[in-house]
Design a protein around this motif. Structure first.
Motif, PDB file in Angstrom:
ATOM      1  N   CYS A 223     -19.725 101.235  72.228  1.00 46.53           N
ATOM      2  CA  CYS A 223     -20.977 100.478  72.119  1.00 46.53           C
ATOM      3  C   CYS A 223     -22.004 100.869  73.174  1.00 46.53           C
ATOM      4  CB  CYS A 223     -20.711  98.981  72.189  1.00 46.53           C
ATOM      5  SG  CYS A 223     -20.119  98.417  73.789  1.00 46.53           S
ATOM      6  N   PHE A 417     -26.137  97.385  73.390  1.00 43.61           N
ATOM      7  CA  PHE A 417     -24.870  97.595  72.704  1.00 43.61           C
ATOM      8  C   PHE A 417     -25.188  98.123  71.310  1.00 43.61           C
ATOM      9  CE2 PHE A 417     -23.183  93.889  75.395  1.00 43.61           C
ATOM     10  CZ  PHE A 417     -22.628  94.747  76.327  1.00 43.61           C
ATOM     11  N   TYR A 419     -23.328 100.125  68.130  1.00 47.66           N
ATOM     12  CA  TYR A 419     -22.041 100.609  67.641  1.00 47.66           C
ATOM     13  C   TYR A 419     -21.945 100.482  66.128  1.00 47.66           C
ATOM     14  CZ  TYR A 419     -20.817  95.580  67.586  1.00 47.66           C
ATOM     15  OH  TYR A 419     -20.797  94.229  67.357  1.00 47.66           O
TER      16      TYR A 419
END
Length: 438
Positions: A223, A417, A419
């Motif tokens: 992430c 973050f 991801y």
């Protein structure tokens, strides 16, 4: 359906207690092994441990009532005493995040003066499975205790914490150099019992994880390691993180702060805005005016050393800085390190260094304490006078200006973050605190 998931990490890990994690990879693993008292997702709190909680402003106390029937991964009961021992251990051993607990009565004198002259304001009410915390200043305790750093830790009969016993959905199964496998903790309530194992695998290649994900070999990508130029073209989860990029420096470089700030902000806005968010001050609700200054190179010697974590996108930030300093006639010696070497080096030996810090809260007071480590010892007394004299209406303005002119650091930006996750992991998420959860 397979009974395991593969999660990628972008850097090496070191198995640690949650209150000793010095790097984000180790923290990711800890967040699967340990569960915090509260979970924070999109600003909303929930808990698998706290049955009721109360704030009493009359006697300045916080009361946490635990559910019964909670267990550690070795089958031993998890009670209010477990939390009591965990908090007390961090305070008495002055662990790296213990300063966040200085809101507890009696704790500041232990942490800052090494004076143990009275009771600490943590009361374990054993027969009711409750913990009472007496505070000296009011804090958002749900926010603080949603960090994995304050998760309950198991203590053995000699009152030492046990590293291989945890309270989360998984426990340690097997460790290799670049991989750790966790297995499901049978003593923890887990709705997703089909997932028996979690493999955390280190991969340092920036683009390869996307290929692995597309082939179905990876269920969750790292992430904190995603190419800026591909964010808009991939189906990703993208949210602001609590990872902050901070430029540390020797005193002779403080005069360059305004120039550094403009240079790096412009670069991020043009090249890295999908993965980084520029900061404009030392506190989030207080923008600073960075006045332009005439740059005169009075740096001596003419050769300087710069240290940084050798991971994307850190090198891009450092190279921009190097171009600027080289144009001033300075010779630059670059030192890129892996995470574990970087954590051990003496950063005071370097003229400039780029560091990443996980901030557990965005509370102004906690940030004030955090920045104190970047002040010369002779500047701390005046800084504390400003801190103690400022009221809520001052909005930390005077403190911000003092840090700008005296602190040996410059907040640059915060990360995000970003991801990708497999469709069969619909309930997997990364919390506001960077905690991995289902």
């Amino acid at each position: 359906m397979k009974n395991y998931i593969n999660i990628l990490l972008d850097a090496e890990f070191e198995l640690s207690f949650p209150f000793e994690c010095k790097d984000f990879s180790s923290r990711c693993i800890a967040s699967m092994l340990y569960e915090p008292l509260f979970n924070k997702k999109d600003g909303v709190y929930s808990s698998n441990y706290i049955k009721n909680h109360y704030l009493n402003t009359k006697d300045h106390s916080i009361t946490l009532e635990l559910f019964d029937g909670l267990f550690f991964s070795n089958g031993q009961k998890l009670t209010s005493t477990s939390i009591y021992k965990t908090l007390l251990y961090q305070i008495m051993n002055r662990t790296m995040f213990s300063y966040y607990l200085d809101f507890i009565e009696g704790v500041p004198s232990i942490l800052y003066d090494d004076i143990h002259h009275g009771d600490i304001g943590i009361i374990d009410i054993v027969d009711k499975n409750m913990l009472k915390i007496v505070y000296n200043r009011q804090v958002d305790y749900c926010d603080l205790f949603s960090n994995v750093e304050f998760s309950p830790v198991y203590f053995n009969e000699n009152n030492y914490p046990e590293l291989h016993v945890s309270n989360g959905k998984f426990k340690i199964f097997k460790i290799k150099e670049y991989q750790i496998t966790l297995e499901r903790n049978g003593y923890c309530l887990n709705k997703y019992e089909n997932i028996k194992y979690v493999n955390f695998i280190v991969n340092k290649n920036l683009y390869y994880p996307i290929e692995l994900y597309r082939k179905g070999n990876v269920d969750v990508t790292s992430c904190t390691y995603f190419p800026n130029e591909l964010v808009a073209h991939e189906k990703v989860i993208n949210k602001e993180s609590n990872i902050f990029f901070i430029l540390g420096m020797k005193k002779e470089f403080v005069i360059f702060k305004s120039a550094f700030k403009k240079l790096l902000t412009d670069y991020i806005n043009k090249n890295l805005l999908n993965i980084l968010s520029p900061l404009n001050g030392y506190f989030f609700d207080n923008d600073l005016e960075y006045k332009e200054c005439h740059i005169v190179n009075n740096i001596s010697p003419k050769e300087i050393n710069i240290a940084y974590l050798d991971y994307y996108p850190n090198e891009h930030i450092i190279f921009v800085l190097c171009d600027f300093l080289s144009n001033l006639g300075l010779k630059i010696n670059l030192h890129g390190f892996d995470i574990h070497t970087y954590c051990k080096i003496d950063k005071s030996k370097y003229d400039i260094y780029l560091t990443l810090s996980v901030l557990l809260t965005e509370n102004n007071y906690d940030l004030s304490i955090f920045y104190m480590s970047y002040l010369d010892s002779k500047d701390i007394e005046q800084y504390l006078k400003i801190l103690n004299s400022e009221g809520p209406e001052d909005d930390y303005k005077n403190q911000s200006e003092y840090l700008l002119s005296h602190a040996l650091c410059l907040p640059i930006c915060r990360g995000r973050f970003i991801y990708m996750k497999s469709s069969h992991l619909k309930n997997f998420y990364i919390s506001d605190k960077g905690v991995y959860n289902f």
